[in-house]
Design a protein around this motif. Structure first.
Motif, PDB file in Angstrom:
ATOM      1  N   ARG A  47       0.861  -1.064  -0.214  1.00 37.67           N
ATOM      2  CA  ARG A  47       0.100   0.121  -0.052  1.00 37.67           C
ATOM      3  C   ARG A  47       0.895   1.250  -0.045  1.00 37.67           C
ATOM      4  O   ARG A  47       2.139   1.307   0.281  1.00 37.67           O
ATOM      5  N   GLU A  48       0.251   2.389  -0.285  1.00 41.72           N
ATOM      6  CA  GLU A  48       0.869   3.831  -0.480  1.00 41.72           C
ATOM      7  C   GLU A  48      -0.153   4.737   0.417  1.00 41.72           C
ATOM      8  O   GLU A  48      -1.221   4.640   0.397  1.00 41.72           O
ATOM      9  N   PRO A  49       0.320   5.730   1.272  1.00 42.62           N
ATOM     10  CA  PRO A  49       1.913   5.657   1.653  1.00 42.62           C
ATOM     11  C   PRO A  49       2.107   4.560   2.456  1.00 42.62           C
ATOM     12  O   PRO A  49       1.314   4.147   3.268  1.00 42.62           O
ATOM     13  N   GLY A  50       3.303   4.152   2.401  1.00 40.00           N
ATOM     14  CA  GLY A  50       3.789   2.975   3.335  1.00 40.00           C
ATOM     15  C   GLY A  50       4.476   1.853   2.392  1.00 40.00           C
ATOM     16  O   GLY A  50       5.058   2.022   1.260  1.00 40.00           O
ATOM     17  N   GLY A  51       4.277   0.808   2.762  1.00 39.39           N
ATOM     18  CA  GLY A  51       4.493  -0.413   1.898  1.00 39.39           C
ATOM     19  C   GLY A  51       5.878  -0.875   2.392  1.00 39.39           C
ATOM     20  O   GLY A  51       6.196  -2.266   2.086  1.00 39.39           O
ATOM     21  N   SER A  52       6.670  -0.138   2.884  1.00 43.29           N
ATOM     22  CA  SER A  52       8.287  -0.465   3.080  1.00 43.29           C
ATOM     23  C   SER A  52       8.536   0.028   4.354  1.00 43.29           C
ATOM     24  O   SER A  52       7.713   0.927   5.042  1.00 43.29           O
ATOM     25  N   LEU A  53       9.681  -0.427   4.943  1.00 37.74           N
ATOM     26  CA  LEU A  53       9.781   0.189   6.489  1.00 37.74           C
ATOM     27  C   LEU A  53       9.932   1.843   6.291  1.00 37.74           C
ATOM     28  O   LEU A  53       9.046   2.408   7.453  1.00 37.74           O
ATOM     29  N   GLY A  54      10.614   2.153   5.548  1.00 41.75           N
ATOM     30  CA  GLY A  54      10.906   3.795   5.374  1.00 41.75           C
ATOM     31  C   GLY A  54       9.532   4.275   5.081  1.00 41.75           C
ATOM     32  O   GLY A  54       9.229   5.404   5.708  1.00 41.75           O
ATOM     33  N   GLY A  55       8.928   3.696   3.971  1.00 37.36           N
ATOM     34  CA  GLY A  55       7.458   4.325   3.599  1.00 37.36           C
ATOM     35  C   GLY A  55       6.509   4.405   4.901  1.00 37.36           C
ATOM     36  O   GLY A  55       6.134   5.388   4.973  1.00 37.36           O
ATOM     37  N   GLU A  56       6.593   3.236   5.504  1.00 41.83           N
ATOM     38  CA  GLU A  56       5.564   3.344   6.615  1.00 41.83           C
ATOM     39  C   GLU A  56       5.783   4.568   7.597  1.00 41.83           C
ATOM     40  O   GLU A  56       5.304   4.967   8.317  1.00 41.83           O
ATOM     41  N   GLN A  57       7.068   4.582   7.879  1.00 42.54           N
ATOM     42  CA  GLN A  57       7.733   5.747   8.901  1.00 42.54           C
ATOM     43  C   GLN A  57       7.195   6.961   8.156  1.00 42.54           C
ATOM     44  O   GLN A  57       6.757   7.822   9.119  1.00 42.54           O
ATOM     45  N   LEU A  72       2.694  21.414  -0.333  1.00 43.80           N
ATOM     46  CA  LEU A  72       3.771  20.970  -1.250  1.00 43.80           C
ATOM     47  C   LEU A  72       4.505  20.039  -0.353  1.00 43.80           C
ATOM     48  O   LEU A  72       4.968  18.973  -0.730  1.00 43.80           O
ATOM     49  N   THR A  73       4.854  20.493   0.808  1.00 41.91           N
ATOM     50  CA  THR A  73       5.662  19.425   1.850  1.00 41.91           C
ATOM     51  C   THR A  73       4.959  18.109   1.929  1.00 41.91           C
ATOM     52  O   THR A  73       5.576  17.224   1.598  1.00 41.91           O
ATOM     53  N   GLU A  74       3.748  18.341   1.929  1.00 41.83           N
ATOM     54  CA  GLU A  74       2.737  16.934   2.060  1.00 41.83           C
ATOM     55  C   GLU A  74       3.112  16.040   0.731  1.00 41.83           C
ATOM     56  O   GLU A  74       3.356  14.839   0.782  1.00 41.83           O
ATOM     57  N   ALA A  75       3.218  16.626  -0.600  1.00 43.18           N
ATOM     58  CA  ALA A  75       3.233  15.986  -1.606  1.00 43.18           C
ATOM     59  C   ALA A  75       4.675  15.515  -1.771  1.00 43.18           C
ATOM     60  O   ALA A  75       4.787  14.291  -2.219  1.00 43.18           O
ATOM     61  N   LEU A  76       5.655  16.220  -1.132  1.00 42.63           N
ATOM     62  CA  LEU A  76       7.116  15.604  -1.255  1.00 42.63           C
ATOM     63  C   LEU A  76       7.073  14.355  -0.164  1.00 42.63           C
ATOM     64  O   LEU A  76       7.831  13.696  -0.536  1.00 42.63           O
ATOM     65  N   LEU A  77       6.314  14.441   0.733  1.00 37.53           N
ATOM     66  CA  LEU A  77       6.335  13.228   1.795  1.00 37.53           C
ATOM     67  C   LEU A  77       5.842  12.061   1.087  1.00 37.53           C
ATOM     68  O   LEU A  77       6.318  11.017   1.137  1.00 37.53           O
ATOM     69  N   HIS A  78       4.906  12.353   0.383  1.00 38.16           N
ATOM     70  CA  HIS A  78       4.109  11.013  -0.479  1.00 38.16           C
ATOM     71  C   HIS A  78       5.222  10.659  -1.370  1.00 38.16           C
ATOM     72  O   HIS A  78       5.251   9.440  -1.558  1.00 38.16           O
ATOM     73  N   ILE A  79       5.748  11.627  -2.089  1.00 37.87           N
ATOM     74  CA  ILE A  79       6.654  10.924  -3.152  1.00 37.87           C
ATOM     75  C   ILE A  79       8.128  10.469  -2.408  1.00 37.87           C
ATOM     76  O   ILE A  79       8.548   9.208  -3.060  1.00 37.87           O
ATOM     77  N   SER A  80       8.529  10.968  -1.287  1.00 36.93           N
ATOM     78  CA  SER A  80       9.567  10.543  -0.621  1.00 36.93           C
ATOM     79  C   SER A  80       9.268   8.967  -0.173  1.00 36.93           C
ATOM     80  O   SER A  80      10.116   7.972  -0.535  1.00 36.93           O
ATOM     81  N   ALA A  81       8.104   8.663   0.425  1.00 34.59           N
ATOM     82  CA  ALA A  81       7.550   7.268   0.620  1.00 34.59           C
ATOM     83  C   ALA A  81       7.520   6.424  -0.507  1.00 34.59           C
ATOM     84  O   ALA A  81       7.863   5.363  -0.460  1.00 34.59           O
ATOM     85  N   ARG A  82       7.090   6.958  -1.633  1.00 34.99           N
ATOM     86  CA  ARG A  82       6.989   6.310  -2.580  1.00 34.99           C
ATOM     87  C   ARG A  82       8.497   5.594  -3.118  1.00 34.99           C
ATOM     88  O   ARG A  82       8.532   4.752  -3.708  1.00 34.99           O
ATOM     89  N   ASN A  83       9.190   6.572  -3.302  1.00 34.47           N
ATOM     90  CA  ASN A  83      10.490   6.256  -3.733  1.00 34.47           C
ATOM     91  C   ASN A  83      11.236   5.080  -2.938  1.00 34.47           C
ATOM     92  O   ASN A  83      11.559   4.218  -3.469  1.00 34.47           O
ATOM     93  N   ASP A  84      10.977   5.086  -1.420  1.00 35.44           N
ATOM     94  CA  ASP A  84      11.593   4.178  -0.710  1.00 35.44           C
ATOM     95  C   ASP A  84      10.900   2.825  -0.989  1.00 35.44           C
ATOM     96  O   ASP A  84      11.298   1.818  -1.249  1.00 35.44           O
ATOM     97  N   HIS A  85       9.400   2.950  -1.120  1.00 33.47           N
ATOM     98  CA  HIS A  85       8.593   1.724  -1.534  1.00 33.47           C
ATOM     99  C   HIS A  85       9.046   1.125  -2.952  1.00 33.47           C
ATOM    100  O   HIS A  85       9.130  -0.264  -3.036  1.00 33.47           O
ATOM    101  N   LEU A  86       9.463   2.050  -3.808  1.00 33.41           N
ATOM    102  CA  LEU A  86       9.627   1.419  -5.261  1.00 33.41           C
ATOM    103  C   LEU A  86      11.094   0.838  -5.030  1.00 33.41           C
ATOM    104  O   LEU A  86      11.340  -0.215  -5.709  1.00 33.41           O
ATOM    105  N   GLU A  87      12.041   1.404  -4.468  1.00 36.71           N
ATOM    106  CA  GLU A  87      13.564   0.842  -4.278  1.00 36.71           C
ATOM    107  C   GLU A  87      13.416  -0.448  -3.377  1.00 36.71           C
ATOM    108  O   GLU A  87      14.260  -1.395  -3.973  1.00 36.71           O
TER     109      GLU A  87
END
Ligand code: TMP
Length: 218
Positions: A47-57, A72-87
């Motif tokens: 799931r998102e946001p989340g799915g990985s340890l970092g993403g869930e944090q 904007l900050t919130e969007a960047l947080l969602h994108i950061s979570a997504r990056n961790d989840h993807l990687e």
């Protein structure tokens, strides 16, 4: 091994996302779909946001009650979570041939932070296209339902109402409109399904789409 076709990395596994407003029944449908696909292929749901340890944090940070993030900050947080989840989760599993079903992905950022919170759509697209190297799902199913009905379902949930669920009906109407507009742009990838039907009927509609789209892969 990664295969690159038209600048897009192709993976052995397929990537399916389920999107829609809150209360459309995504979680139940994902469980039913996972049960069905498990008999045919290796699959993992996430799931998102989340799915990985970092993403869930990062998810905890996004929903922390005392924080009032700017859009904007919130969007960047969602994108950061997504990056961790993807990687960490999505790409490594797809590379191994394991299919992924994800409860929300990039389209939720476009719908909630773009259409809902009025961030510029082209900025969100450009940012995510550059960061994620135009990585997109193979199939996105959008569960669609009247917003009033969605919100009355959400109110009955035992888990309590979270951040975006508390927003007014106009916010949710913008999100619904956002998802429907996104879907019109790529009819090969997006399927809109009316979520205002019983769980099994809805499950059957979803399975029809899955079998049509992936018949060559089973
Ligand atoms: P859910 O896990 O119950 O679907 O809740 C996640 C919430 O986060 C939901 O209200 C939609 C929101 N969201 C965004 O605003 N942007 C995003 O990019 C994602 C993935 C979710």
């Amino acid at each position: 091994m990664e295969l690159v076709i038209k600048n897009q990395v192709m993976f052995k596994g397929k990537f399916i996302t389920i999107e829609g407003c809150e209360g459309t029944g995504k979680s139940t449908q994902i469980k039913l779909l996972e049960k069905y696909l498990k008999k045919k292929i290796k699959i993992k749901s996430t799931r998102e946001p989340g799915g990985s340890l970092g993403g869930e944090q990062i998810r905890k940070l996004i929903f922390k009650k005392e924080e009032d993030w700017s859009p904007l900050t919130e969007a960047l947080l969602h994108i950061s979570a997504r990056n961790d989840h993807l990687e960490k989760i999505i790409k490594p599993n797809l590379k191994k041939g394991i299919w992924i079903i994800c409860d929300r992905f990039r389209d939720s950022t476009t719908a909630y932070q773009g259409y809902g919170n009025d961030l510029k759509l082209n900025v969100l697209e450009l940012m995510q296209d550059s960061i994620f190297n135009k990585f997109h799902p193979d199939l996105t199913i959008i569960l669609d339902m009247d917003v009033k009905k969605c919100l009355s379902r959400v109110k009955k949930r035992k888990s309590g109402i979270q951040k975006y669920e508390k927003m007014n009906i106009n916010f949710h109407k913008k999100i619904r409109n956002g998802f429907l507009t996104i879907a019109k742009k790529n009819k090969k990838r997006y399927y809109i399904i009316n979520a205002d039907q019983n769980q099994l009927e809805l499950n059957n509609k979803i399975l029809k789409v899955i079998n049509k789209k992936f018949k060559k892969n089973f």
